[in-house]
Design an enzyme around this catalytic site. Structure first.
Site, PDB file in Angstrom:
ATOM      1  N   LYS A  10       2.387  -3.516   6.520  1.00  0.00           N
ATOM      2  CA  LYS A  10       2.847  -3.328   5.140  1.00  0.00           C
ATOM      3  C   LYS A  10       4.324  -2.906   5.107  1.00  0.00           C
ATOM      4  O   LYS A  10       5.082  -3.330   4.230  1.00  0.00           O
ATOM      5  CB  LYS A  10       1.972  -2.297   4.426  1.00  0.00           C
ATOM      6  CG  LYS A  10       0.506  -2.715   4.293  1.00  0.00           C
ATOM      7  CD  LYS A  10       0.345  -4.007   3.514  1.00  0.00           C
ATOM      8  CE  LYS A  10      -1.120  -4.326   3.242  1.00  0.00           C
ATOM      9  NZ  LYS A  10      -1.297  -5.558   2.457  1.00  0.00           N
ATOM     10  N   SER A  70       0.868  -1.176   0.000  1.00  0.00           N
ATOM     11  CA  SER A  70       0.000   0.000   0.000  1.00  0.00           C
ATOM     12  C   SER A  70       0.904   1.226   0.000  1.00  0.00           C
ATOM     13  O   SER A  70       2.078   1.134   0.366  1.00  0.00           O
ATOM     14  CB  SER A  70      -0.879   0.009   1.251  1.00  0.00           C
ATOM     15  OG  SER A  70      -1.527   1.256   1.418  1.00  0.00           O
ATOM     16  N   TYR A  90      -1.980  -1.393  10.379  1.00  0.00           N
ATOM     17  CA  TYR A  90      -2.049  -1.763   8.971  1.00  0.00           C
ATOM     18  C   TYR A  90      -0.787  -1.278   8.253  1.00  0.00           C
ATOM     19  O   TYR A  90      -0.139  -2.026   7.521  1.00  0.00           O
ATOM     20  CB  TYR A  90      -3.294  -1.149   8.335  1.00  0.00           C
ATOM     21  CG  TYR A  90      -3.410  -1.367   6.845  1.00  0.00           C
ATOM     22  CD1 TYR A  90      -3.716  -2.623   6.323  1.00  0.00           C
ATOM     23  CD2 TYR A  90      -3.228  -0.314   5.948  1.00  0.00           C
ATOM     24  CE1 TYR A  90      -3.834  -2.834   4.957  1.00  0.00           C
ATOM     25  CE2 TYR A  90      -3.340  -0.509   4.573  1.00  0.00           C
ATOM     26  CZ  TYR A  90      -3.643  -1.765   4.090  1.00  0.00           C
ATOM     27  OH  TYR A  90      -3.755  -1.961   2.743  1.00  0.00           O
TER      28      TYR A  90
END
Length: 261
Positions: free
Chosen positions: A155, A138, A151
Site C-alpha cells: 500500500k 489503507s 501488505y
C-alpha cells in the site's frame, strides 16, 4: 445522454460490492471485476440498475491478461471514466515467519496487478484528456502496523506510484484519489493470507466492530465525485495518521502496546 462509467476491481464483496451498488444507485454504468464470476453476477443483480452493469472477471495476478481486459472493458460501454482499483489481498502474519513467496504474492496482486491495469488503461484516459483513478489503499499504507508488513509495504508503494502519476498527468486532466480505510466490516481479514499463504479464516475483532461497507462506499462516492487527492475513512483509528505525523515517538509506543491484529 452518455452515462459516466466506473470500473471496479474487487467488486464481488465488501467495499467493492458496496461501492458498485452505490454508484449504480446514483445512475452510473458499472463494470464489476474480480476472480469470482458467480459472486459478481449476484452483486450485479443486487444493483439498482443491473441493466447498466456488466461483469468482467479478471485475476490481478495474471498481469499478462490485463491489456486484453482493458480492451474488453472499454468495449462494454464505449469508454471508461473512473477506474476504482479495489482488488487486493491482506495479511495477518509476523514478518519473521512469512515465507518469501507469500510476500511476493501480496506484492504481485496489490501492487503489480494494479500497476499493470493502470498502464493498460492510461492511453485511453490520455487520449480523452479525462479520467480518474481511485485506489483503495489503507491506513497502514501510511502508518504500518504489526502482522501486516508486506501488505503495508504494498500500500505504501501504491501511494508513491500514484502520487507520481498524478503529477505526470496533471495536464491530461487525469485525477488520482487515494482512499485509506481503517476498520471496515468486511471479510478482508477472513481472506487475509498467513505466513504460509493459507487464509486466516477468521474475522478480526476490530474489523467486526468497524464501519459498515455501505457507509464506507458513501464516503468513497463523495470523495471520487469531488476528485479529492486523499481521504481517510473509519472511526477513531484514523487518529493514528495524525499521531504518526506529529508525535511519531508516542505513536510507536501506543502501537507496540496495542498489539493490533
Amino acid at each position: 445522454m452518455t452515462k459516466t462509467v466506473i470500473w471496479i476491481t474487487g467488486a464481488s464483496s465488501g467495499i467493492g460490492a458496496a461501492t458498485a451498488k452505490k454508484f449504480s444507485k446514483e445512475g452510473y454504468s458499472v463494470i464489476l471485476s474480480s476472480r469470482k464470476e458467480d459472486e459478481l453476477n449476484q452483486v450485479k443483480e443486487a444493483c439498482a440498475h443491473p441493466e447498466n452493469c456488466a461483469v468482467l472477471p479478471l485475476d490481478l495476478a495474471q498481469t499478462d491478461t490485463l491489456s486484453d481486459k482493458v480492451k474488453q472493458a472499454i468495449s462494454l460501454f464505449g469508454h471508461i471514466d473512473i477506474m476504482f482499483h479495489n482488488g487486493g489481498i491482506s495479511q495477518r502474519s509476523l514478518a519473521i515467519e512469512t515465507q518469501l513467496e507469500v510476500d511476493r504474492k501480496i506484492m504481485e496482486v496489490n501492487f503489480f496487478g494494479t500497476i499493470a491495469l493502470t498502464k493498460a488503461l492510461l492511453p485511453h484516459f490520455k487520449s480523452r484528456k479525462s479520467g480518474q483513478f481511485g485506489i483503495t489503499s489503507s491506513l497502514v499504507g501510511i502508518i504500518g502496523s504489526p502482522y501486516r508488513s508486506t501488505y503495508a509495504a504494498s500500500k505504501h508503494a501504491l501511494h508513491g506510484y500514484f502520487d507520481s502519476l498524478r503529477a505526470e498527468h496533471h495536464e491530461d486532466n487525469i485525477h488520482v484519489t487515494m482512499i485509506c480505510p481503517g476498520f471496515i466490516k468486511t471479510n478482508v481479514s477472513v481472506n487475509a493470507v498467513t505466513a504460509d499463504g493459507k487464509s486466516l479464516n477468521e474475522m478480526d475483532d476490530a474489523q467486526a466492530n468497524g464501519m459498515s461497507a455501505e457507509e464506507c462506499a458513501n464516503q468513497i462516492f463523495k470523495s471520487l465525485k469531488k476528485k479529492k487527492e486523499e481521504i481517510y475513512i473509519g472511526g477513531k483509528e484514523v487518529m493514528a495518521i495524525y499521531l504518526k505525523r506529529f508525535v511519531p515517538g508516542i505513536f510507536s509506543k501506543i502501537l507496540v502496546k496495542a498489539k493490533v491484529r
